[in-house]
Design a protein around this motif. Structure first.
Motif, PDB file in Angstrom:
ATOM      1  N   ASN A  75       0.838  -1.196   0.000  1.00  0.00           N
ATOM      2  CA  ASN A  75       0.000   0.000   0.000  1.00  0.00           C
ATOM      3  C   ASN A  75       0.875   1.249   0.000  1.00  0.00           C
ATOM      4  N   PHE A  76       0.712   2.078  -1.001  1.00  0.00           N
ATOM      5  CA  PHE A  76       1.418   3.359  -1.079  1.00  0.00           C
ATOM      6  C   PHE A  76       0.502   4.414  -0.461  1.00  0.00           C
ATOM      7  N   LEU A  77       0.797   4.766   0.783  1.00  0.00           N
ATOM      8  CA  LEU A  77      -0.116   5.588   1.577  1.00  0.00           C
ATOM      9  C   LEU A  77      -0.014   7.068   1.273  1.00  0.00           C
ATOM     10  N   SER A  78       1.142   7.513   0.817  1.00  0.00           N
ATOM     11  CA  SER A  78       1.303   8.902   0.398  1.00  0.00           C
ATOM     12  C   SER A  78       1.875   8.891  -1.018  1.00  0.00           C
ATOM     13  N   PRO A  79       1.731   9.984  -1.751  1.00  0.00           N
ATOM     14  CA  PRO A  79       2.199  10.003  -3.139  1.00  0.00           C
ATOM     15  C   PRO A  79       3.629   9.492  -3.252  1.00  0.00           C
ATOM     16  N   LYS A  99       5.144  20.662  -8.524  1.00  0.00           N
ATOM     17  CA  LYS A  99       4.178  19.569  -8.518  1.00  0.00           C
ATOM     18  C   LYS A  99       4.876  18.315  -9.048  1.00  0.00           C
ATOM     19  N   ILE A 100       5.005  17.301  -8.201  1.00  0.00           N
ATOM     20  CA  ILE A 100       5.716  16.077  -8.576  1.00  0.00           C
ATOM     21  C   ILE A 100       4.716  15.009  -8.993  1.00  0.00           C
ATOM     22  N   PRO A 101       4.745  14.553 -10.243  1.00  0.00           N
ATOM     23  CA  PRO A 101       3.866  13.459 -10.664  1.00  0.00           C
ATOM     24  C   PRO A 101       4.154  12.206  -9.846  1.00  0.00           C
ATOM     25  N   SER A 102       3.102  11.534  -9.394  1.00  0.00           N
ATOM     26  CA  SER A 102       3.285  10.393  -8.519  1.00  0.00           C
ATOM     27  C   SER A 102       2.043   9.501  -8.572  1.00  0.00           C
ATOM     28  N   TYR A 103       2.048   8.467  -7.737  1.00  0.00           N
ATOM     29  CA  TYR A 103       0.902   7.552  -7.664  1.00  0.00           C
ATOM     30  C   TYR A 103       0.610   7.231  -6.216  1.00  0.00           C
ATOM     31  N   ILE A 104      -0.613   6.763  -5.987  1.00  0.00           N
ATOM     32  CA  ILE A 104      -1.057   6.371  -4.651  1.00  0.00           C
ATOM     33  C   ILE A 104      -2.017   5.201  -4.822  1.00  0.00           C
ATOM     34  N   PHE A 118      10.783  -3.352   6.263  1.00  0.00           N
ATOM     35  CA  PHE A 118      11.700  -2.216   6.432  1.00  0.00           C
ATOM     36  C   PHE A 118      11.139  -0.964   5.761  1.00  0.00           C
ATOM     37  N   ALA A 119      10.462  -1.139   4.626  1.00  0.00           N
ATOM     38  CA  ALA A 119       9.902   0.006   3.899  1.00  0.00           C
ATOM     39  C   ALA A 119       8.901   0.785   4.726  1.00  0.00           C
ATOM     40  N   GLU A 120       8.276   0.138   5.717  1.00  0.00           N
ATOM     41  CA  GLU A 120       7.327   0.844   6.564  1.00  0.00           C
ATOM     42  C   GLU A 120       8.026   1.886   7.434  1.00  0.00           C
ATOM     43  N   TYR A 121       9.326   1.759   7.594  1.00  0.00           N
ATOM     44  CA  TYR A 121      10.127   2.760   8.300  1.00  0.00           C
ATOM     45  C   TYR A 121      10.808   3.721   7.319  1.00  0.00           C
ATOM     46  N   SER A 122      11.376   3.176   6.270  1.00  0.00           N
ATOM     47  CA  SER A 122      12.202   3.983   5.368  1.00  0.00           C
ATOM     48  C   SER A 122      11.397   4.763   4.339  1.00  0.00           C
ATOM     49  N   GLY A 123      10.186   4.265   4.024  1.00  0.00           N
ATOM     50  CA  GLY A 123       9.504   4.766   2.845  1.00  0.00           C
ATOM     51  C   GLY A 123      10.230   4.298   1.606  1.00  0.00           C
ATOM     52  N   ALA A 128      11.700  12.026   3.176  1.00  0.00           N
ATOM     53  CA  ALA A 128      11.827  12.904   4.348  1.00  0.00           C
ATOM     54  C   ALA A 128      10.870  14.090   4.271  1.00  0.00           C
ATOM     55  N   LEU A 129      10.268  14.303   3.114  1.00  0.00           N
ATOM     56  CA  LEU A 129       9.371  15.437   2.902  1.00  0.00           C
ATOM     57  C   LEU A 129       7.915  15.018   2.767  1.00  0.00           C
ATOM     58  N   GLY A 130       7.618  13.754   3.088  1.00  0.00           N
ATOM     59  CA  GLY A 130       6.223  13.322   3.115  1.00  0.00           C
ATOM     60  C   GLY A 130       5.798  12.355   2.039  1.00  0.00           C
ATOM     61  N   MET A 131       6.670  12.010   1.111  1.00  0.00           N
ATOM     62  CA  MET A 131       6.317  11.092   0.037  1.00  0.00           C
ATOM     63  C   MET A 131       6.707   9.654   0.403  1.00  0.00           C
ATOM     64  N   GLY A 132       6.151   8.695  -0.354  1.00  0.00           N
ATOM     65  CA  GLY A 132       6.619   7.319  -0.334  1.00  0.00           C
ATOM     66  C   GLY A 132       6.329   6.504   0.904  1.00  0.00           C
ATOM     67  N   ALA A 133       5.321   6.864   1.701  1.00  0.00           N
ATOM     68  CA  ALA A 133       4.975   6.060   2.879  1.00  0.00           C
ATOM     69  C   ALA A 133       4.345   4.742   2.427  1.00  0.00           C
ATOM     70  N   VAL A 134       4.732   3.642   3.096  1.00  0.00           N
ATOM     71  CA  VAL A 134       4.341   2.303   2.663  1.00  0.00           C
ATOM     72  C   VAL A 134       3.812   1.488   3.843  1.00  0.00           C
ATOM     73  N   LYS A 135       2.789   0.679   3.584  1.00  0.00           N
ATOM     74  CA  LYS A 135       2.308  -0.334   4.532  1.00  0.00           C
ATOM     75  C   LYS A 135       2.096  -1.616   3.745  1.00  0.00           C
TER      76      LYS A 135
END
Length: 251
Positions: free
Chosen positions: A125-129, A195-200, A223-228, A234-241
């Protein structure tokens, strides 16, 4: 050591949104020492990730640390000194309702993933862009090779006792990972005037090959749940569950 800080914020006027990641990053940088701030500025690979979510009618600010130094510094900031979040550029102040911290060692992370039973199917799950920059272009669909390389690089950079990278193993992981389903939408992440093109959304991946491969993937995705994953974590992108999928529902 890996740490996860969860800060619940009061937002009675519903002002917080996930595109404010860079502003919350600014709050952290105002509270670190000048020396540590200079270190973070000089190093491209940041030892933390952070993101903002709405859960159960509360906004959660999640800050994850990937090494002992950042864990200790942000523990002092977030658990001891933070009672409100002041976004000066927006003239907004958000009260801290509650705080929670969890830690795990890299050894315990490995023991609970690589040395445990693992499913062959994972829902990521990609929780943030989320986005990667490949050949000077932003990606609008998950790239398995880029995800694995990104996670391995971060793991090996911040784990002082263990490393994962092996060229043959990486090739095997890429060749034996199949995307079997997805529910994604394209979006943009607002980073100040950019504006950075991304997906969620989410993808389901299936791991073929040996059981060892599935356990390595389980380790990386946990590990990705910590690192993104991807750029600007570090700026809010790439959060993963990630969820293991034991059974596939029949249509």
């Amino acid at each position: 050591m890996l740490s996860k800080f969860e800060i619940a914020l009061k937002d009675s006027e519903n002002d917080i949104n996930r595109n404010m990641g860079s502003l919350f990053h600014g709050v952290l940088m105002e509270m670190v020492s000048r020396d540590y701030g200079d270190y973070l500025h000089e190093n491209h690979l940041k030892p933390f990730s952070q993101s903002i979510f709405k859960r159960d009618d509360e906004f959660k600010w999640i800050v994850n640390c990937l090494d002992r130094e950042s864990s200790e510094i942000f523990n002092d900031i977030l658990m001891n000194r933070l009672d409100k979040v002041e976004i000066k550029s927006k003239n907004k102040t958000f009260e801290v309702i509650s705080k929670n911290m969890q830690t795990i060692t890299y050894k315990n992370l490995i023991d609970s993933t690589y040395f445990s039973d693992s499913a062959r199917i994972f829902k990521v799950n990609f929780l943030s862009p989320t986005s990667f920059k490949i050949d000077e272009k932003y990606t609008l669909f998950p790239n398995i090779e880029a995800i694995y390389k990104n996670l391995i690089r971060k793991f090996d950079s911040f784990s002082t006792e263990f490393s994962i990278y092996d060229e043959d193993m990486l090739e095997s992981l890429i060749d034996n990972t199949e995307i079997i389903g997805y529910n994604l939408r394209s979006t943009v992440y607002h980073l100040e005037s950019i504006k950075i093109p991304s997906y969620i959304g989410n993808i389901c991946i299936k791991i073929h090959g040996t059981q060892q491969m599935t356990q390595i993937v389980k380790l990386l995705l946990t590990f990705a749940e910590y690192s993104g994953t991807g750029i600007k974590t570090a700026l809010g992108m790439g959060a993963v569950k990630t969820d293991e999928v034991r059974k596939i529902a029949k249509k």
